[in-house]
Design an enzyme around this catalytic site. Sequence first.
Site, PDB file in Angstrom:
ATOM      1  CD  GLU A 431      -2.052   1.082   3.140  1.00 54.12           C
ATOM      2  OE1 GLU A 431      -1.939   0.008   3.767  1.00 54.12           O
ATOM      3  OE2 GLU A 431      -2.659   2.069   3.575  1.00 54.12           O
ATOM      4  CG  ASP A 522       0.215   1.518   6.505  1.00 61.10           C
ATOM      5  OD1 ASP A 522       1.309   0.996   6.222  1.00 61.10           O
ATOM      6  OD2 ASP A 522      -0.128   2.668   6.165  1.00 61.10           O
ATOM      7  CG  ASP A 524      -3.738   2.150   9.356  1.00 62.28           C
ATOM      8  OD1 ASP A 524      -4.025   1.355   8.434  1.00 62.28           O
ATOM      9  OD2 ASP A 524      -3.230   3.264   9.152  1.00 62.28           O
ATOM     10  CG  ASP A 526      -7.278   4.361   6.018  1.00 67.89           C
ATOM     11  OD1 ASP A 526      -8.521   4.157   6.015  1.00 67.89           O
ATOM     12  OD2 ASP A 526      -6.748   5.482   6.017  1.00 67.89           O
TER      13      ASP A 526
END
Length: 669
Positions: A431, A522, A524, A526
């Site tokens: 990403e 990541d 998180d 997102d």
Amino acid sequence: MGESDYSADDIQVLEGLEAVRKRPGMYLGDPHDGSALHHCVTEVVDNSVDEHLAGHNDSVEIDIHTDGSITVTDHGRGIPVGTHSEFDISAAEVIMTKLHAGGKFDNSSYKVSGGLHGVGVSAVNAVSEWLKMTIHRDGQVWEQTYTKGTPDGPLSATGKSSETGTIISFKPDLDIFTTVTEFNFDELNTKLQHRAFLNAGLRIVLSDERDGDLEPVEHHYQGGIGEFVKQLNERRNPLHPTPVHIQGSTDVEDVGEIHVEVAMQWSDAYNESILCFTNIIRNRDGGTHMSGLRSSLTRTLNQYAKSRNLLKNVDKLSGDDVREGIAAVISIKHPDPSFSSQTKDRLVSSEVQGVVEKIINEKLGEFLEENPSIAKFIIEKGMLASKAREAARKARELTRRKGVLEGGGLPGKLADCQSRKPEECEIYIVEGDSAGGSAKTGRDRRIQAILPLRGKILNVEKQLRNQAKVFQNNEIQTMIKAFGAGVGNPVELAEGEEDHADADTYFTVEKLRYGKIIIMTDADVDGAHIRTLILTFLWRFMRPAIEAGKVFIAQPPLYMLTRGRTSRYAYTDTERDEIVEELRADNPDAKIGVQRYKGLGEMNPDQLWTTTMDPENRTLLRVTADDFSDEGVTSDLFVTLMGDDVADRRAFIEQFAAGITDFDYSTLH
Ligand code: 0RA
């Protein structure tokens, strides 16, 4: 034949019980993954179901006990207690101690039987630490107990009874069942519910004494497979309120009477779920009854649509078109069916296809004549499907001309690896450009390729009807080119159906340029979202890669902990606390630096290599599924989580979020 005609000598004997204890897997399924354990219960229950089919039993009760044993009670005729002339023991003991004994193989005793080629209750007795049989028959109660399949004494009358029926209690032998040793309520419940659906009118009650709060669950469906289909459509929007329900029988020379029953209901969904059964047993891969149903649907619906002038801008509906959104159950009864394998996954008796076709052609034709408004809904749905399929074909064709599907060079963003041996190569889908940069510098360039994706990829679940959008999407085109293995789940062809002209451009796992596809996002929300979007794409367009176990999720650390020049990485909050303790072991006041990684981009290339990419050190999660079919639970989950129905998604989250107790919410911020 009437019950009085039955004599104890009708029972045939094939083999002894030692064989079952020696190789339980051959008779009952895998003894280690729970399948044989649960099969024991259904084997006994199916004998009770047979009594229902023979017209002598209206209910079966199953009780799971706290000591690991289970009891199955029915109200059938009771196992015969007379003396078997050849063996000079009771018929009941023969049934319990000789493999395959039971009226089952003898067509004159049972026309149709759930356990037709089942191994019989004797196999269950063989793998039970103990088994107790109680029979109510001929005005008396009869009892006999066994230890590991051997009788503790003869069958003996222990009291008077004015009822008939059989009660079998057994405790699976844990010398044989080693891994899964406890009955799973949900698994049993589902199997029992299927039996109730397939035997209209039979009441099946399951209770679980291990859970004091649980009320017994009762399955009792007068509507039979019609209610089964309604349940399959529970979370969908049906196009007509009541399932089409048809049945009929044909007497086939040299075979006997074949009975066919079908229930079907169309919804606005895109997939097809047709469940097939022969003598109450599920055939996962369909077979001749499935082929008969499919060809008859195509033929009858086209014929009807043509005769009423209902087809607009479409010549003819294909099989896929008429089956889009269908939920159906086909249940046939056959005196002596043949299957492709021991597990009965596919019915191969060739006479069945024609019988099914003929019955459905006739009865479905009648139904459509009598229910023109339902017929119209079904045809309109088929036309929508046809148009969407044509649009998708054009979109593929366009993509193909641009060379995306046939190699046509690698995408500019790809930092490929040097090796050309797929089995050792890996591609990291990363990403964002900055993480992509770190990964490119940190990788082992001999075997690791990096493909950075920018931002969120398209949610393909919402574009299944508009696939041009999918194929035009930049990030998706990049993945297709990099993988070099085509796109689109291969379509299963119905019998006699021609291969698609562009069949060679569908996804084939053998062409994949990498042995591992690793999604690295990541840690998180997102990142989780992007990972889900990529997985949704892979599920809908490259499912064989997941099925072959080639898709993985990288596990970047959440924290770096430093004391002086020592640094350690933690992948969860608990691990962080443990490592802090360890680093402080010799000096409680030591200063520990805690760095929370908010994204992959915060790690330098060395750190990313050490923690997440180094094959010697990293942890990868392999992506797998419970069920790879289009109609399975996994596909349903993608529909719920990524599809259009917001209310459905909300309901799902409300139902399950409460159950996630050990979920670490801190990783979401
Ligand atoms: C053999 C023959 C008959 C019934 C059964 C077996 C039988 C087996 C089980 C196992 C559990 N419940 C059962 N109920 C019946 C036919 C008996 C007759 O003709 O009277």
